[in-house]
Design an enzyme around this catalytic site. Structure first.
Site, PDB file in Angstrom:
ATOM      1  N   GLU A   1      -4.417  -2.928  -6.902  1.00 20.56           N
ATOM      2  CA  GLU A   1      -4.688  -1.572  -7.426  1.00 20.56           C
ATOM      3  C   GLU A   1      -5.181  -0.644  -6.330  1.00 20.56           C
ATOM      4  O   GLU A   1      -6.077   0.162  -6.526  1.00 20.56           O
ATOM      5  CB  GLU A   1      -5.743  -1.647  -8.541  1.00 20.56           C
ATOM      6  CG  GLU A   1      -5.255  -2.371  -9.760  1.00 20.56           C
ATOM      7  CD  GLU A   1      -4.526  -1.453 -10.725  1.00 20.56           C
ATOM      8  OE1 GLU A   1      -4.513  -0.246 -10.490  1.00 20.56           O
ATOM      9  OE2 GLU A   1      -3.969  -1.978 -11.687  1.00 20.56           O
ATOM     10  N   GLY A   2      -4.594  -0.801  -5.157  1.00 16.08           N
ATOM     11  CA  GLY A   2      -5.023  -0.047  -3.979  1.00 16.08           C
ATOM     12  C   GLY A   2      -6.108  -0.846  -3.278  1.00 16.08           C
ATOM     13  O   GLY A   2      -7.126  -1.168  -3.876  1.00 16.08           O
TER      14      GLY A   2
ATOM     15  N   SER B   1       0.820  -1.214   0.000  1.00 18.31           N
ATOM     16  CA  SER B   1       0.000   0.000   0.000  1.00 18.31           C
ATOM     17  C   SER B   1       0.854   1.263   0.000  1.00 18.31           C
ATOM     18  O   SER B   1       0.381   2.331  -0.384  1.00 18.31           O
ATOM     19  CB  SER B   1      -0.912   0.014   1.240  1.00 18.31           C
ATOM     20  OG  SER B   1      -1.803  -1.069   1.181  1.00 18.31           O
TER      21      SER B   1
ATOM     22  N   HIS C   1      -9.204  -1.921  -0.780  1.00 14.16           N
ATOM     23  CA  HIS C   1     -10.475  -1.273  -0.461  1.00 14.16           C
ATOM     24  C   HIS C   1     -10.279  -0.240   0.659  1.00 14.16           C
ATOM     25  O   HIS C   1     -10.795   0.879   0.597  1.00 14.16           O
ATOM     26  CB  HIS C   1     -11.472  -2.352  -0.028  1.00 14.16           C
ATOM     27  CG  HIS C   1     -12.825  -1.814   0.303  1.00 14.16           C
ATOM     28  ND1 HIS C   1     -13.754  -1.491  -0.655  1.00 14.16           N
ATOM     29  CD2 HIS C   1     -13.400  -1.525   1.493  1.00 14.16           C
ATOM     30  CE1 HIS C   1     -14.850  -1.029  -0.075  1.00 14.16           C
ATOM     31  NE2 HIS C   1     -14.664  -1.031   1.230  1.00 14.16           N
TER      32      HIS C   1
ATOM     33  N   ALA D   1      -5.884   2.287 -14.734  1.00 13.48           N
ATOM     34  CA  ALA D   1      -6.286   0.885 -14.569  1.00 13.48           C
ATOM     35  C   ALA D   1      -7.478   0.771 -13.618  1.00 13.48           C
ATOM     36  O   ALA D   1      -8.413  -0.003 -13.858  1.00 13.48           O
ATOM     37  CB  ALA D   1      -5.115   0.069 -14.048  1.00 13.48           C
TER      38      ALA D   1
ATOM     39  N   THR E   1       1.367  -9.149 -12.081  1.00 12.03           N
ATOM     40  CA  THR E   1       0.514  -9.790 -13.091  1.00 12.03           C
ATOM     41  C   THR E   1       1.269  -9.863 -14.428  1.00 12.03           C
ATOM     42  O   THR E   1       1.879  -8.868 -14.842  1.00 12.03           O
ATOM     43  CB  THR E   1      -0.787  -8.977 -13.260  1.00 12.03           C
ATOM     44  OG1 THR E   1      -1.427  -8.915 -11.986  1.00 12.03           O
ATOM     45  CG2 THR E   1      -1.731  -9.614 -14.277  1.00 12.03           C
TER      46      THR E   1
ATOM     47  N   GLY F   1     -27.221 -22.486  -3.583  1.00 16.96           N
ATOM     48  CA  GLY F   1     -27.089 -23.604  -2.637  1.00 16.96           C
ATOM     49  C   GLY F   1     -25.795 -24.345  -2.880  1.00 16.96           C
ATOM     50  O   GLY F   1     -24.760 -23.741  -3.209  1.00 16.96           O
TER      51      GLY F   1
END
Ligand code: FAD
Length: 391
Positions: free
Chosen positions: A370-371, A143, A373, A249, A170, A346
């Site tokens: 990407e940062g 972060s 939450h 992005a 990635t 279910g």
């Protein structure tokens, strides 16, 4: 489930241009024809469907907002968003591939590269002939990328030497070129490091329960020497350069995550209508309707947020904090939609016969990368209070 239409509760369709609708149709057909039949197999095997790359290049899916003179499609931001939505309806791994290639490699080369770098790399990356990756995160700096330890030092004769380790990258192992961010005496700079350069390796990270159809890697740089003229992005100076790529992005992710959510919503609706318990479809019960109503409402709110963000981006007035709000809200909503869909199915909800569990597991990565939450929450918090709580 019936995937012929994007879920559209509030008439989004009427707010799109013909070109935007056409891009969405092309992407939807591609995903239905080429992705859905093979994606569960790839996710189970933990392999990336590489044969799709040239097809996506041919269709103009990489860096589609960049100018046509570099072999790109010159599309609107909204068209790009809709493309990400459809790709992620297939799989978050596929959308991640396109996000990295387009927003994290082609976009910075276009924004910060020399004419020679643009002329060389952009057509190759647009067609999918070459694959790129973006190396910012490190083992000890996620972060907080500004603390990075990877270093580049200037050598005589215009050369540079890089040392350091990147993590969670990635496309790393399959990439022909890595955009590596490194600390220098002049602040943080970006370097294009080609596969095969002495001292550079990109071992794949195994053991993921999420984004299994996407390649994730470490980048190891041990006394890697590159030529400044071809490798260093001349205009990228300081942490704001990699952060500006992430803003591009993240905008695509705000749309993309909703594609995964739409797949799960449509699957759950279909299932609820056909699954009979106690002599009636479970869709006729109040509890399952509450879930479906919540799902379609949050999906719709996310679509409207993404669309307005796209229009602001087209006007050139969109701020990074607005992108943070959309990434934070839409990925969280998508994850909650997938989780509710799982419950509606279910026991079947855990099977790979349905896309739900794969999307849900994928979105756990999307929630963090990407940062995280949390970080986007704190950026919105900072925007409204004027007080930074994260540093
Ligand atoms: P940390 O930063 O260690 O965070 C851990 C927890 O602490 C989180 O909940 C976070 O929200 C919280 N936290 C951190 N700081 C604060 C604070 N100040 N206040 C409150 N809470 C805080 N990176 C790349 O550079 N390129 C890529 O291509 C790429 N691809 C990825 C693909 C996958 C599948 C994944 C999982 C990650 C990828 N990443 C990539 C890395 C990703 O961007 C990082 O994982 C992300 O930035 C978070 O960093 P971290 O995992 O080190 O978590």
């Amino acid at each position: 489930a019936n995937f012929t239409h994007m879920t559209d509760y509030m008439g989004l369709e009427g707010l799109l241009t013909d070109e935007e609708r056409m891009v969405r149709e092309t992407a939807r057909e591609f995903v239905n024809r080429e992705v859905l039949p093979i994606i569960e197999g790839h996710a189970q095997a933990g392999t990336f469907p590489a044969r799709l790359v040239p097809m996506m290049g041919e269709l103009g899916f990489f860096g589609p907002t960049l100018p046509e003179k570099y072999g790109c499609a010159g599309l609107s931001q909204t068209a790009y968003g809709l493309l990400m939505y459809e790709l992620e309806r297939g799989d978050s791994g596929l959308r991640s591939f396109a996000s990295v290639q387009g927003s994290l490699v082609m976009w910075p080369i276009h924004a910060y590269g020399s004419e020679a770098q643009k002329d060389h790399w952009l057509p190759l990356l647009a067609s999918g002939a070459k694959i790129g990756c973006f190396g910012l995160t490190e083992p000890d700096f996620g972060s907080n990328p500004g603390g990075m330890l990877t270093r580049a030092e200037r050598l005589p004769g215009g050369r540079w030497r890089l040392n350091g380790t990147k993590m969670w990258i990635t496309n790393g192992t399959v990439a022909d070129v890595a955009l590596v961010w490194a600390r220098t005496d002049e602040g943080i700079r970006g370097f294009l490091v080609e596969k095969g350069t002495k001292g550079f390796s990109a071992p794949e990270t195994h053991g993921k329960w999420s984004l299994r159809a996407s390649v994730t890697s470490e980048l190891v740089l041990e006394d890697v020497e590159v030529d400044g003229e071809t490798s260093l992005l001349p205009l990228a100076k300081g942490l704001k350069a990699p952060l500006s790529c992430l803003t591009q992005a993240r905008y695509g992710i705000a749309w993309g995550a909703l594609g995964a959510a739409d797949a799960c919503y449509q699957c759950a609706l279909d299932y609820a209508l056909s699954r009979v318990q106690f002599d009636k479809p479970i869709a006729a019960t109040q509890l399952q309707q509450e879930k479906l109503a919540w799902m379609v409402t949050d999906l719709t709110k996310g679509q409207l947020l993404a669309l307005q963000l796209g229009r602001l981006k087209e006007q050139g007035t969109c701020t990074p904090a607005q992108v943070s709000m959309a990434k934070m809200n839409n990925v969280n909503a998508a994850l909650e939609i997938c989780r509710r869909a799982r419950t509606i199915l279910g026991a079947n909800g855990i099977l790979d016969e349905f896309p739900v569990m794969r999307h849900m597991a994928n979105l756990e990565s999307v929630y963090t990368y990407e940062g995280t939450h949390d970080m986007h929450t704190l950026i919105v918090g900072e925007e409204v209070t004027g007080l930074a709580a994260y540093r």
